[in-house]
Design an enzyme around this catalytic site. Structure first.
Site, mmCIF file in Angstrom:
data_model
loop_
_atom_site.group_PDB
_atom_site.id
_atom_site.type_symbol
_atom_site.label_atom_id
_atom_site.label_comp_id
_atom_site.label_asym_id
_atom_site.label_seq_id
_atom_site.Cartn_x
_atom_site.Cartn_y
_atom_site.Cartn_z
ATOM 1 N N LYS A 24 3.492 10.373 -20.157
ATOM 2 C CA LYS A 24 4.070 11.470 -20.936
ATOM 3 C C LYS A 24 3.152 11.828 -22.101
ATOM 4 O O LYS A 24 2.857 13.004 -22.338
ATOM 5 C CB LYS A 24 5.452 11.048 -21.435
ATOM 6 N N ARG A 94 10.397 9.220 -27.704
ATOM 7 C CA ARG A 94 10.468 9.230 -26.238
ATOM 8 C C ARG A 94 9.558 8.169 -25.663
ATOM 9 O O ARG A 94 8.402 8.054 -26.041
ATOM 10 C CB ARG A 94 10.006 10.601 -25.715
ATOM 11 N N GLY A 103 14.782 7.565 -16.033
ATOM 12 C CA GLY A 103 16.049 7.015 -16.490
ATOM 13 C C GLY A 103 15.995 5.581 -16.977
ATOM 14 O O GLY A 103 17.005 5.017 -17.342
ATOM 15 N N MET A 105 14.192 4.241 -19.594
ATOM 16 C CA MET A 105 14.189 4.059 -21.043
ATOM 17 C C MET A 105 14.603 5.361 -21.705
ATOM 18 O O MET A 105 14.133 6.415 -21.332
ATOM 19 C CB MET A 105 12.816 3.615 -21.495
ATOM 20 N N ARG A 338 4.589 16.540 -15.409
ATOM 21 C CA ARG A 338 4.079 15.394 -14.651
ATOM 22 C C ARG A 338 4.052 15.790 -13.186
ATOM 23 O O ARG A 338 4.709 16.750 -12.778
ATOM 24 C CB ARG A 338 4.967 14.169 -14.859
ATOM 25 N N HIS A 456 20.638 12.686 -12.342
ATOM 26 C CA HIS A 456 20.101 11.331 -12.166
ATOM 27 C C HIS A 456 20.173 10.894 -10.694
ATOM 28 O O HIS A 456 19.197 10.416 -10.123
ATOM 29 C CB HIS A 456 20.895 10.367 -13.060
ATOM 30 N N ARG A 562 5.044 -12.262 19.793
ATOM 31 C CA ARG A 562 5.588 -13.629 19.704
ATOM 32 C C ARG A 562 6.284 -13.964 21.001
ATOM 33 O O ARG A 562 7.240 -13.302 21.378
ATOM 34 C CB ARG A 562 6.609 -13.729 18.579
ATOM 35 N N ARG A 618 0.586 -14.603 21.077
ATOM 36 C CA ARG A 618 0.595 -15.914 20.422
ATOM 37 C C ARG A 618 1.389 -16.918 21.248
ATOM 38 O O ARG A 618 2.481 -16.611 21.718
ATOM 39 C CB ARG A 618 1.218 -15.796 19.037
ATOM 40 N N GLU A 746 -3.002 -19.881 9.031
ATOM 41 C CA GLU A 746 -1.722 -19.869 8.329
ATOM 42 C C GLU A 746 -1.419 -21.194 7.649
ATOM 43 O O GLU A 746 -0.379 -21.363 7.026
ATOM 44 C CB GLU A 746 -0.598 -19.500 9.302
ATOM 45 N N SER A 765 -6.394 -14.414 12.879
ATOM 46 C CA SER A 765 -5.345 -13.510 12.440
ATOM 47 C C SER A 765 -4.605 -14.235 11.329
ATOM 48 O O SER A 765 -4.069 -15.328 11.537
ATOM 49 C CB SER A 765 -4.413 -13.184 13.597
ATOM 50 N N ASN A 769 2.792 -15.009 6.410
ATOM 51 C CA ASN A 769 4.126 -15.531 6.083
ATOM 52 C C ASN A 769 4.054 -17.041 5.887
ATOM 53 O O ASN A 769 4.459 -17.565 4.845
ATOM 54 C CB ASN A 769 5.125 -15.232 7.202
ATOM 55 N N ASP A 770 3.527 -17.726 6.909
ATOM 56 C CA ASP A 770 3.405 -19.172 6.781
ATOM 57 C C ASP A 770 2.373 -19.547 5.729
ATOM 58 O O ASP A 770 2.569 -20.501 4.980
ATOM 59 C CB ASP A 770 3.049 -19.813 8.129
ATOM 60 N N CYS A 832 -1.311 -10.548 10.392
ATOM 61 C CA CYS A 832 -0.109 -10.242 11.145
ATOM 62 C C CYS A 832 1.172 -10.642 10.414
ATOM 63 O O CYS A 832 2.244 -10.632 10.982
ATOM 64 C CB CYS A 832 -0.162 -10.880 12.524
ATOM 65 N N TYR A 852 -8.237 -5.171 11.035
ATOM 66 C CA TYR A 852 -6.959 -4.491 11.246
ATOM 67 C C TYR A 852 -5.825 -5.200 10.509
ATOM 68 O O TYR A 852 -5.959 -6.366 10.111
ATOM 69 C CB TYR A 852 -6.621 -4.419 12.745
#
Ligand code: ADP
Ligand code: MG
Ligand code: MG
Length: 876
Positions: A24, A94, A103, A105, A338, A456, A562, A618, A746, A765, A769-770, A832, A852
């Site tokens: 702003k 402001r 919304g 602050m 903005r 809002h 999987r 896999r 992993e 790959s 996650n693991d 992956c 990838y």
């Protein structure tokens, strides 16, 4: 020694200083530089906010001195003086962070008013009503924002005065009513706070600035930041600006407008304004605003000037602008501009239109659409047949497009609670406010009774891509009785309602929703993204139908198929169980023989669906207990099938119990114990590929991926089995087939020894996650229980399972990439984990040089765009 500069006049800044001044502030400065009429002021920098928090929530003397100096300058510019004087300077305070946080602050207007200055203003403007209206607003905002007194308590007092008088809207209150309200407000203040309302303007200002800094860390802001990847260390700026007044009578007003339609993208000014109003009146939905085109009739001069400036701003920023303006007695001022938030449809149309208009390049266009937003386009629309038969019970404003169907709840808490129970919910409110944010996140759709297209509810819903119908005056709701009435019918909490955010229609029934396709602007835009991107996008798909879906969304292969998910199906699980509990290799072989044709059929389906694109499969990975029978009935059936006793089988099952299955007998460890599993899976993968290549003329090169490897010898052990089996199968078929064998990275040890691992692995790959789970040492399934405490204490700012932890886990990834390439320069690299569909993680993968990312089908378009954006921002 010169002190660090914390305060900047609007004349000292520009749009490039966004990080320091907030969005702003930087734009107010930029507009000032462009010669646009902006009420002057200054910005206290984001660095001052950080310092405020570092200093234990106190504003340093130095910053106060700099604020005072800026005030002196502002007095010179405006010819008014702050404090008691005949021409008092009034200010707005402001907040403004680097990126807009709608919304989150709140703004304080009319600061500087007290019992004396209010009289001066009344005299100066010859308008007592105006002066006291401004004063009561100031007390209200200051009390709410700075002192945390609930807004509602003030609204109740206003309502009472209106009721006594028998009037409906605020503008019907006269000067005496407002004087009375000021007294009542101050009494309320003393009652709540214990001290009188601060009369000293300088004290008011410093407290207001501190409050904005504090609000950076309020719970709402923290939730919003987590949702939008905004780091806590950015801080917010504070803009202190001289007031202009839209509430000085019928030649004054205030409004908001967009240079193009933010819902559809149509290239036409779009906005709303209110005569004789101030600040948030337009967006608060208290009075229903007029369309901006009406300004042409009310004040042609202001309208023309407004349109000219709007065009100037859009050309300058090369993007749709969201502007706030105020007219004070016929004189136009711009208060904010903005880049406008827009729906996904609008974002695509605007990006494509602007390229066609010749105002931006394709690369610039790519940056104009939020990757996450694309998901909303893949979200459901109504089933055409069902919607034809349905009759709307009411129509509101089409505030945020899409279709939603769910059970209605009347408070954010209820909506959230029922969402967590797995229900699809529609949040119904009179109007929404920032307190409702969590309920809005939980909802499929949002329905409000009051408020316009810029209320809002509308703004936030569009930002989140949630369907919203706003300002639906045709319905009435009773929050206490949890009742919605429309078209003469009643709907209780928990009843089904459907919303069409594109037409504004509300339906009093459940209507089936369907998934759309990629076409039109979406298709054109995604082609551009594909031309630009370097990092490819694959999908995680376990079934032919998922694979087909992903192809439709533009996936260029499967990064993770999987195999265990195929085993859960009812007709297979008995054979899988037989395999697991087998106590001899012979028994196991018998079970695997049953599974082989099924697996082969699965792979044929997947290869065919992928139309010749690469497929990474896999090997069996999960903890075995997930497959074991627990019901007595199932155990008996299995025992019978296997020709062993119930007791014997029960003992075997008990012996397979693990204390920590996530770190137990799973992944490649299974093959080390039971090589027959790998033999069966390899046979299925290879035979299926040979068959499909022959039948379809494809050239599939199966990629066999071995999970949970920690040690090179372990990988070699399994790979030897794979290679031996595969070669036998190929030889027997008398066909030719290439295949590759690689591994998931992993387990931290695999990343640390990636140079070794790469001797055997033809591809890596990253199973993030693991890898995240093992690096942090907490399980994905349990972390939800305590991560909230970590967010609240600002130990973590985001969920590392959603957004890749680039510092720690990312370091392991980078290390493994480098080590892997050192051993095998052409090693193929991908990711992956769930992170493959998270924009900031995609950016990281691009920068790290992966080939990838692979993500769930619905996230494929998002990942394609994130990948193109990464290339535009950081070409490789
Ligand atoms: P938000 O970030 O929530 O939009 P703003 O700081 O833009 O908050 O303030 C909200 C509204 O307050 C503005 O749209 C405008 O109507 C009003 N406002 C802010 N500053 C001034 C000012 N100097 N003079 C008059 N009105 C103002
Ligand atoms: Mg606001
Ligand atoms: Mg604003």
């Amino acid at each position: 020694m010169t002190n660090k500069k914390y305060v900047y006049l609007f004349t000292e800044g520009n749009a490039k200083m966004r990080n320091l001044l907030g969005g702003k502030g930087a734009n107010l400065a930029e507009m000032t530089n462009l010669g646009i009429p902006v009420p002057q002021g200054f910005t206290v920098s984001t660095e001052a906010c950080i310092k405020y928090h570092d200093d234990g929530k106190s504003i340093s003397k130095d910053i106060i001195l700099q604020i005072n100096d800026a005030l002196t300058e502002l007095e010179k510019i405006t010819g008014k003086s702050f404090g008691i004087s005949d021409n008092p300077l009034l200010l707005s305070v402001r907040s403004g962070a680097r990126v807009s946080m709608p919304g989150m602050m709140d703004t304080i207007l009319n600061l500087g008013l007290n019992d004396i200055t209010v009289e001066k203003i009344a005299k100066l403007t010859n308008n007592i009503r105006f002066a006291y209206d401004s004063y009561r607003r100031f007390i209200q905002m200051f009390s709410d924002v700075v002192m945390g007194i609930e807004k509602r308590k003030f609204e109740d007092l206003i309502d009472r005065v209106k009721e006594e008088k028998g009037v409906k809207i605020d503008t019907e209150l006269d000067e005496n009513d407002l004087r009375k309200l000021v007294i009542q407000f101050k009494e309320l203040y003393i009652k709540e706070i214990g001290n009188p309302f601060p009369e000293d303007p300088r004290q008011q200002l410093i407290e207001a600035v501190s409050a904005v800094f504090r609000s950076w860390n309020n719970p709402r802001a923290i939730v919003y930041r987590r949702l939008n990847d905004i780091p806590g260390e950015w801080g917010t700026g504070v803009n202190v600006q001289s007031m202009v007044f839209g509430n000085m009578g019928n030649t004054s007003g205030t409004g908001v407008a967009f240079t193009r339609n933010p819902a559809t993208g149509e290239n036409k000014i779009f906005g709303e304004y209110l005569i004789n109003a101030q600040g948030e009146d337009v967006v608060a939905g208290i009075r229903t605003p007029q369309p901006i085109t009406k300004l042409k009739e009310d004040s042609p001069k202001c309208y023309d000037e407004f349109i000219n400036i709007a065009h100037k701003l859009e050309n300058h920023y090369k993007d749709i602008q969201d502007m706030e303006f105020t007219i004070e007695q016929g004189k136009l001022y711009f208060l904010q501009t903005r880049n406008g938030k827009r729906t996904a449809q609008a974002a695509l149309k605007i990006a494509v239109d602007m390229v066609n208009e010749g105002s931006i390049t394709k690369e610039e266009a790519i940056l104009k659409v939020e990757p996450r937003q694309l998901e909303t386009l893949l979200h459901p629309a109504f089933d055409l047949d069902e919607i034809k038969r349905a009759a709307a019970i009411a129509k509101g404003l089409p505030a945020s497009p899409g279709a939603a169907c769910g059970k209605i709840y009347f408070t954010a808490e209820e909506a959230k609670k029922h969402h967590e129970k797995g229900e699809k919910v529609i949040l119904v409110r009179l109007e929404t406010s920032p307190e409702d944010i969590e309920g809005m996140i939980a909802a499929e759709g949002i329905l409000t009774v009051r408020g316009g297209m810029t209320s809002h509810a509308a703004v936030v819903a569009r930002g989140m891509g949630t369907c919203c119908v706003a300002g639906c005056g045709k319905i009435s709701i009773n929050e206490e009785k949890k009742l919605l009435k429309a078209d003469g019918k009643s709907y209780n909490e928990g009843d089904y309602v459907s919303l069409d955010g594109s037409t504004g229609n509300v339906y009093g029934e459940a209507i089936k929703t369907t998934v759309p396709t990629i076409s039109g602007n979406f298709e054109i835009f995604m082609k551009w993204a594909d031309q630009i991107k370097k990092l490819q996008v694959r999908t995680n798909a376990d079934t032919p139908s998922e694979a087909k879906e992903a192809i439709k969304f533009g996936a260029k292969g499967i990064g993770l198929c999987r195999t265990e998910h195929m085993f859960f199906e009812a007709d297979r699980i008995p054979a899988v169980r037989e395999m697991i509990v087998a106590s001899t290799a012979e028994q196991r072989k018998k079970a695997l023989d049953k599974l082989l044709p099924m697996q082969k059929k699965d792979f044929i389906g997947i290869y065919e669906a992928m139309e010749g694109n690469p497929v990474t499969i896999r090997f069996l990975d999960p903890p075995l207990h997930e497959f074991l029978p627990s019901e007595e009935e199932d155990i008996r059936a299995l025992a019978k099938e296997m020709g062993i006793s119930f007791e014997e089988l029960k003992t075997t099952i008990a012996s397979l119990h693990e204390f920590n299955p996530m770190m137990g007998h799973r992944g490649c460890r299974l093959t080390v114990s039971y090589p027959e599993i790998a033999e069966m899976q390899t046979t299925a993968i290879i035979e299926a590929a040979i068959e499909v290549n022959k039948k379809k003329g494809f050239n599939i090169v199966p990629e066999i991926m071995i999970p949970l490897v920690a040690e090179i010898k372990e990988l070699k052990f399994v790979k030897d089995i794979v290679v031996k089996t595969a070669n036998q199968v190929i030889e027997k078929s008398e066909e030719k087939l290439k295949y590759s064998v690689g591994t998931m990275i992993e387990i931290p040890r695999a990343a640390l020894t990636a140079d070794e691992i790469a001797k055997e692995a033809e591809f890596f790959s990253f199973g993030t996650n693991d890898l995240t789970q093992m690096t942090f040492g907490f399980s994905r399934d349990d972390a939800g229980k305590f991560l909230n405490d970590y967010y609240e204490n600002k130990i973590y700012e985001f969920d590392p399972f959603e957004k890749l932890d680039q510092v720690g886990v990312g370091k392991l990834v980078k290390m493994a990439v480098e080590l892997g390439r050192k051993t095998r320069p052409d090693i193929h690299l991908g990711i992956c984990g769930e992170h493959g569909g998270d924009p900031s993680s995609v950016e990281f993968c691009h920068a790290t040089g992966l080939d990838y990312v692979s993500c769930s089908p619905f996230r494929v378009p998002l990942a394609r765009l994130a990948s193109a954006q990464a290339q535009v921002k950081n070409p490789r």
